[in-house]
Design a protein around this motif. Sequence first.
Motif, PDB file in Angstrom:
ATOM      1  N   CYS A  84      31.953  37.875  29.499  1.00  0.00           N
ATOM      2  CA  CYS A  84      31.598  36.606  28.859  1.00  0.00           C
ATOM      3  C   CYS A  84      30.802  36.838  27.566  1.00  0.00           C
ATOM      4  CB  CYS A  84      30.758  35.733  29.784  1.00  0.00           C
ATOM      5  SG  CYS A  84      31.259  35.738  31.510  1.00  0.00           S
ATOM      6  N   ARG A 125      23.590  26.748  31.599  1.00  0.00           N
ATOM      7  CA  ARG A 125      24.874  26.196  31.175  1.00  0.00           C
ATOM      8  C   ARG A 125      26.016  26.928  31.889  1.00  0.00           C
ATOM      9  NH1 ARG A 125      26.095  24.897  24.821  1.00  0.00           N
ATOM     10  NH2 ARG A 125      28.003  23.719  25.219  1.00  0.00           N
ATOM     11  N   CYS A 159      31.975  36.670  23.586  1.00  0.00           N
ATOM     12  CA  CYS A 159      31.882  35.455  22.765  1.00  0.00           C
ATOM     13  C   CYS A 159      30.506  34.807  22.823  1.00  0.00           C
ATOM     14  CB  CYS A 159      32.903  34.428  23.223  1.00  0.00           C
ATOM     15  SG  CYS A 159      34.577  35.031  23.140  1.00  0.00           S
ATOM     16  N   HIS A 160      29.912  34.785  24.036  1.00  0.00           N
ATOM     17  CA  HIS A 160      28.640  34.081  24.183  1.00  0.00           C
ATOM     18  C   HIS A 160      27.507  34.926  23.618  1.00  0.00           C
ATOM     19  CE1 HIS A 160      30.140  30.601  26.326  1.00  0.00           C
ATOM     20  NE2 HIS A 160      31.015  31.425  26.885  1.00  0.00           N
ATOM     21  N   ARG A 196      35.326  26.974  12.325  1.00  0.00           N
ATOM     22  CA  ARG A 196      35.622  26.447  13.661  1.00  0.00           C
ATOM     23  C   ARG A 196      35.569  24.923  13.708  1.00  0.00           C
ATOM     24  NH1 ARG A 196      31.431  27.976  18.428  1.00  0.00           N
ATOM     25  NH2 ARG A 196      32.922  26.689  19.524  1.00  0.00           N
ATOM     26  N   ALA A 206      30.107  31.681  20.507  1.00  0.00           N
ATOM     27  CA  ALA A 206      29.898  30.562  21.432  1.00  0.00           C
ATOM     28  C   ALA A 206      28.418  30.509  21.838  1.00  0.00           C
ATOM     29  CB  ALA A 206      30.790  30.724  22.653  1.00  0.00           C
ATOM     30  N   PHE A 207      28.053  29.481  22.650  1.00  0.00           N
ATOM     31  CA  PHE A 207      26.628  29.239  22.916  1.00  0.00           C
ATOM     32  C   PHE A 207      25.947  30.481  23.496  1.00  0.00           C
ATOM     33  CE2 PHE A 207      28.434  27.786  27.002  1.00  0.00           C
ATOM     34  CZ  PHE A 207      27.620  28.466  27.894  1.00  0.00           C
ATOM     35  N   HIS A 246      37.308  26.178  27.710  1.00  0.00           N
ATOM     36  CA  HIS A 246      37.750  27.376  26.991  1.00  0.00           C
ATOM     37  C   HIS A 246      39.117  27.214  26.361  1.00  0.00           C
ATOM     38  CE1 HIS A 246      34.445  29.143  29.350  1.00  0.00           C
ATOM     39  NE2 HIS A 246      34.329  29.929  28.296  1.00  0.00           N
TER      40      HIS A 246
END
Lengths: 236, 130
Positions: A197, A213, A200-201, B53, A205-206, A163
């Motif tokens: 979380c 994960r 962003c996820h 990014r 993000a993923f 992160h």
Amino acid sequence: MKQADFWILAPLVLGLGVIQVACVNTEPVTTVEKPSVVPAQTASVDDKWLPLAKDKLHDVDGLRDPGNPGFQLHQEPREELSKLPANKARPVINAFGGSPGLMVSKADNLVDWVQAITSGAIRPRRNIATGTGIEVEPPVMDMDILLNPNGSMPPVRFPHRAHTMWLACANCHPAIFIPQKGANPIRMYKILEGEQCGICHSAVAFSLTECSRCHSVQRIPSSLVNPSANKGGGIP
Amino acid sequence: MIDKVPLPSWMAILILSTTLITPAWAEYADVVINKRAEQAGMRPVIFPHWFHRIRFTCNVCHNDEGFKMKVGANNITMAELVDGKFCGMCHNNENKIAWSLDRCDMCHSGLPGLSSGIQRGDPTRGPGYK
């Protein structure tokens, strides 16, 4: 558009979208039509990133204005993303029982962004100088935190390193998480609602569908930690 | 004539179009920003996260001075961009990080009528998102 037109077109467009999405996502890569601009030697990789729509007919989600002169100048995602470390197929945890399988997430730009930095494939700038107030590079910190949910899900290893390669401490502390172990009641339903979380996820993000994960730590059977706990002969 | 066609014509179009057309869409995490743009007579803005990014880490944009991590939470006006805030941190003539604000079309590239929001995330979000 007249209202009558709308009711004819809407299901059509919707059906189109659904069917195309279904085709692209479920069939083997080779059956996807190849855009003519793709050079032959990289075609099989490139098929994974759909082209940005250059005209109205091709645009599934109707986002970009083909009448916009700047539009043709936009870079195709596949030109850059196909050069980066690909996201791996990961085990899918089946919350309803049944056999787990391997799956590549459809989201996440199909790139493993942690690998992209650690392998040196990209070197994103961590600051921009000259009077912007963002002159300092945030520190990278290597500290894993184990978040251990109740129930049967494997515990979560939260890696500060992955992160802080991308973010500053202030992106999370103290607004999203109080920097103290156990001080934040983190819950999956909140994450799924786009909090904690989930800010962003599944947004940038993923994706949250990649359960393993985050839930990456093998639960040690209590019988191994404390042999006497297994006295009842239950399942370890 | 029309009743000789075995399928309703819309079905024929559907089948034809799905076999002939290569679909295309926004990339994961593209953001539509349309809080003010369209009201002011400009196309909505499309911001590609993937592109930025590769070049910058998140903290460069998401900090006290910059973008809040929530679509719609930022009051972006062109006056502020010209002032060097938000996109104008980089898209300006001064620090030469990226091309300047006179290329309206590069940012204002969306179709009219789009609502603000992030694109193509997996639909895992529960009720009450946003």
